[in-house]
Design a protein around this motif. Structure first.
Motif, PDB file in Angstrom:
ATOM      1  N   SER A   1       2.307 -33.146 121.062  1.00  0.00           N
ATOM      2  CA  SER A   1       1.966 -32.673 119.722  1.00  0.00           C
ATOM      3  C   SER A   1       0.642 -33.274 119.300  1.00  0.00           C
ATOM      4  O   SER A   1       0.520 -34.492 119.175  1.00  0.00           O
ATOM      5  CB  SER A   1       3.021 -33.047 118.681  1.00  0.00           C
ATOM      6  N   ASP A   2      -0.328 -32.434 119.116  1.00  0.00           N
ATOM      7  CA  ASP A   2      -1.660 -32.830 118.641  1.00  0.00           C
ATOM      8  C   ASP A   2      -2.241 -33.993 119.441  1.00  0.00           C
ATOM      9  O   ASP A   2      -2.783 -34.940 118.869  1.00  0.00           O
ATOM     10  CB  ASP A   2      -1.618 -33.200 117.153  1.00  0.00           C
TER      11      ASP A   2
ATOM     12  N   THR B   1      -4.832 -35.972 121.499  1.00  0.00           N
ATOM     13  CA  THR B   1      -6.274 -35.995 121.736  1.00  0.00           C
ATOM     14  C   THR B   1      -6.587 -37.067 122.767  1.00  0.00           C
ATOM     15  O   THR B   1      -6.111 -38.188 122.679  1.00  0.00           O
ATOM     16  CB  THR B   1      -7.041 -36.275 120.432  1.00  0.00           C
TER      17      THR B   1
ATOM     18  N   THR C   1     -14.539 -35.423 124.707  1.00  0.00           N
ATOM     19  CA  THR C   1     -13.158 -35.100 124.331  1.00  0.00           C
ATOM     20  C   THR C   1     -12.587 -34.120 125.348  1.00  0.00           C
ATOM     21  O   THR C   1     -13.077 -33.005 125.490  1.00  0.00           O
ATOM     22  CB  THR C   1     -13.099 -34.495 122.924  1.00  0.00           C
TER      23      THR C   1
ATOM     24  N   ASP D   1      -8.119 -31.764 122.950  1.00  0.00           N
ATOM     25  CA  ASP D   1      -8.433 -31.808 121.534  1.00  0.00           C
ATOM     26  C   ASP D   1      -7.264 -31.231 120.752  1.00  0.00           C
ATOM     27  O   ASP D   1      -7.024 -30.030 120.794  1.00  0.00           O
ATOM     28  CB  ASP D   1      -9.716 -30.981 121.318  1.00  0.00           C
ATOM     29  N   ASN D   2      -6.519 -32.099 120.075  1.00  0.00           N
ATOM     30  CA  ASN D   2      -5.328 -31.656 119.335  1.00  0.00           C
ATOM     31  C   ASN D   2      -4.465 -30.704 120.162  1.00  0.00           C
ATOM     32  O   ASN D   2      -4.162 -29.592 119.755  1.00  0.00           O
ATOM     33  CB  ASN D   2      -5.741 -30.971 118.025  1.00  0.00           C
TER      34      ASN D   2
ATOM     35  N   ASN E   1      -1.419 -29.065 122.018  1.00  0.00           N
ATOM     36  CA  ASN E   1       0.019 -28.832 121.820  1.00  0.00           C
ATOM     37  C   ASN E   1       0.570 -28.044 122.995  1.00  0.00           C
ATOM     38  O   ASN E   1      -0.025 -27.057 123.414  1.00  0.00           O
ATOM     39  CB  ASN E   1       0.262 -28.053 120.522  1.00  0.00           C
TER      40      ASN E   1
ATOM     41  N   GLU F   1      -4.750 -40.136 120.456  1.00  0.00           N
ATOM     42  CA  GLU F   1      -4.076 -39.702 119.237  1.00  0.00           C
ATOM     43  C   GLU F   1      -3.002 -38.685 119.540  1.00  0.00           C
ATOM     44  O   GLU F   1      -3.010 -38.053 120.594  1.00  0.00           O
ATOM     45  CB  GLU F   1      -5.096 -39.066 118.269  1.00  0.00           C
ATOM     46  N   GLY F   2      -2.093 -38.544 118.600  1.00  0.00           N
ATOM     47  CA  GLY F   2      -1.034 -37.558 118.746  1.00  0.00           C
ATOM     48  C   GLY F   2       0.202 -38.161 119.373  1.00  0.00           C
ATOM     49  O   GLY F   2       0.288 -39.384 119.565  1.00  0.00           O
TER      50      GLY F   2
ATOM     51  N   ARG G   1      -8.083 -26.813 125.761  1.00  0.00           N
ATOM     52  CA  ARG G   1      -7.036 -26.101 125.017  1.00  0.00           C
ATOM     53  C   ARG G   1      -6.399 -25.060 125.916  1.00  0.00           C
ATOM     54  O   ARG G   1      -6.990 -24.630 126.896  1.00  0.00           O
ATOM     55  CB  ARG G   1      -7.645 -25.361 123.818  1.00  0.00           C
TER      56      ARG G   1
END
Lengths: 230, 259
Positions: free
Chosen positions: B13-14, B16, B23, B26-27, B29, B63-64, B231
């Protein structure tokens, strides 16, 4: 140990024969010191190398400092320090032990760099495979990394062994009666240095030649891919 | 590990993930159902291998949240790049296995020992039992007769089959394949794919496969995900993605690889 001996200096041959028993006693001391020193260097060098790779910064930095210190100060200074300064702090070590320890410590600093190079030469893929199989860090070193590092480090370790054997005469300054020290004492008694020093030189040459040949064979016998430790 | 009723065994989930200023995810999912066979396709550098490497705990993410069967990769108050203790990471690794592009067999061990080592050391299995299981796995990949050979004596395809047996010996619930045939000569690809195809029939095993073998992806996957720039641009059943891709980038990519 010298008193009571008479040496026949009439010819170089009789002289050689008469001092040989004493020189050979010195040789055993030389060999013992080199063996003990090298054993310490092999074990402690690996410990230094692993600690230096620790993920805990305090441990890796402290180890790096100790290793640099040992590498960058003369063996003679370390030897005097261990033998003459430590007793001030209540630590009195026998001369032979001090000598072996000093040799071992200094060469551990050298061998730790050899280990480090050998360990770093094992590819990242091996670490990743070990991680994917859930081996611990210790198991990875013991079962995967170090066995593969061994064939790569043997040549450099051999060079250090030879170098260490040649450096054992330094121990005579802290009263360890090894080969060179005895030869010197014989010279002082007889004022005839040529024969004892030549003899010692030849024995050193023989020793290092034997070592080099043995290492060469060991290198050939070791599987290139590494050897499982267990 | 807490079993939940959540049918998803893997859940990003999200998430990063950065390498320095770059990066990679990136966020992000993404979730995978228990037993699902998912293929990740896309141009190189699009982040598909990174997804596998994060799942295997070879790479941390910043993150996430990522969970495996309900267990979060990050620990509350966890330290270091992984934000988790080594003990915690080892619990996660217990359920995940990985097959690498470059095989990464242990060159100083025989084929049998490669397969036996981790079950004995990590699972604490008796050596005799581990060997019996290893031989069954080697039979499955068709290499039982090579048990006493060293990796260097095997072809790339054979090495990769051993690597698959080695990963399976740890009884993973999730098995990750990171371009398992990319380093192989073309004539050796088939034997490895056929082993993976057999594994795809194992109902309980969740499989994530990064590959450039499009025909194979279409044949074995339940779902295909097209990656671009960190993504998932498009995902769906293989026939949809390969048959009628909706996304422009997917069409371009498939046109370029299928020629």
């Amino acid at each position: 140990m010298m008193y009571g001996y008479e040496w026949d200096t009439t010819t170089w041959l009789t002289y050689t024969i008469s001092i040989l028993p004493i020189i050979l006693i010195g040789l055993t001391v030389t060999l013992k010191a080199a063996a003990a020193g090298f054993a310490i260097a092999l074990v402690l060098g690996l410990v230094f190398a692993l600690l230096r790779r620790s993920r805990v910064k305090v441990i890796s930095w402290t180890t790096a400092f100790v290793v640099e210190f040992l590498r960058d100060t003369p063996l003679l200074v370390q030897l005097f320090f261990l033998y003459y300064v430590l007793p001030n702090f209540g630590i009195v070590l026998p001369a032979f032990l001090t000598g072996a320890l000093a040799l071992g410590l200094q060469y551990a600093a050298y061998t730790s760099e050899v280990y480090r190079g050998g360990i770093e030469a094992v590819g990242r893929g091996q670490w990743e495979a070990a991680t994917a199989l859930n081996l611990t860090r210790m198991q990875t070193y013991r079962d995967v990394i170090i066995p593969q590092a061994i064939p790569r480090i043997v040549p450099a370790m051999g060079n250090y062994l030879v170098a260490m054997i040649k450096e054992t005469p330094v121990l005579s300054v802290i009263t360890v009666l090894e080969m060179m020290g005895l030869a010197n004492m014989i010279g002082e008694r007889t004022f005839e240095y040529l024969v004892p020093l030549t003899l010692v030189g030849l024995i050193f040459l023989l020793l290092t030649l034997i070592c080099s040949a043995g290492l060469h064979r060991l290198q050939k016998a070791l599987p290139k891919a590494g050897i499982p430790l267990r | 590990m807490n079993e939940t009723n959540d049918p998803h065994i893997i859940e990003f989930s999200d998430v990063t993930k950065r390498f320095g200023i770059l990066t990679v995810l990136d966020n992000f999912n993404f979730s995978v159902a228990k037993g699902e066979k998912v293929t990740l396709i896309g141009p190189s550098g699009s982040g598909k291998s990174t997804v596998l490497r994060i799942l295997m705990t070879l790479e941390p993410f910043q993150e996430g949240k990522l969970t495996l069967a309900g267990t979060s990769y990050h620990e509350p108050g966890g330290k270091g790049p992984f934000q988790a203790s080594e003990t915690h990471l080892r619990q996660i690794r217990n359920h995940v296995g990985m097959v690498f592009q470059s095989f990464n067999l242990f060159p100083h061990m025989t084929v049998l020992r490669n397969v036996v080592e981790a079950p004995v050391r990590v699972l604490g299995m008796a050596r005799a039992e581990a060997e019996a299981r290893a031989i069954k796995l080697l039979q499955m990949v068709g290499l039982a007769d090579k048990r006493d050979h060293y990796p260097v004596q095997l072809s790339g395809g054979q090495q990769q089959r051993v690597a698959i047996a080695r990963a399976m010996a740890m009884r993973p619930r999730v098995l990750l394949f990171d371009e398992p045939t990319s380093a192989l000569d073309p004539q050796l690809v088939g034997e490895v794919l056929s082993v993976i195809r057999d594994l795809a029939h194992e109902h309980d095993l969740t499989m994530l496969l990064v590959t450039h073998e499009m025909r194979f992806a279409r044949e074995v996957s339940d779902r295909v995900c097209f990656f671009d720039k960190g993504r998932i641009c498009e995902q769906g059943a293989p026939d949809e993605i390969f048959g009628q891709p909706k996304n422009e980038r997917t069409r371009e990519f498939l046109a370029s690889v299928l020629g």
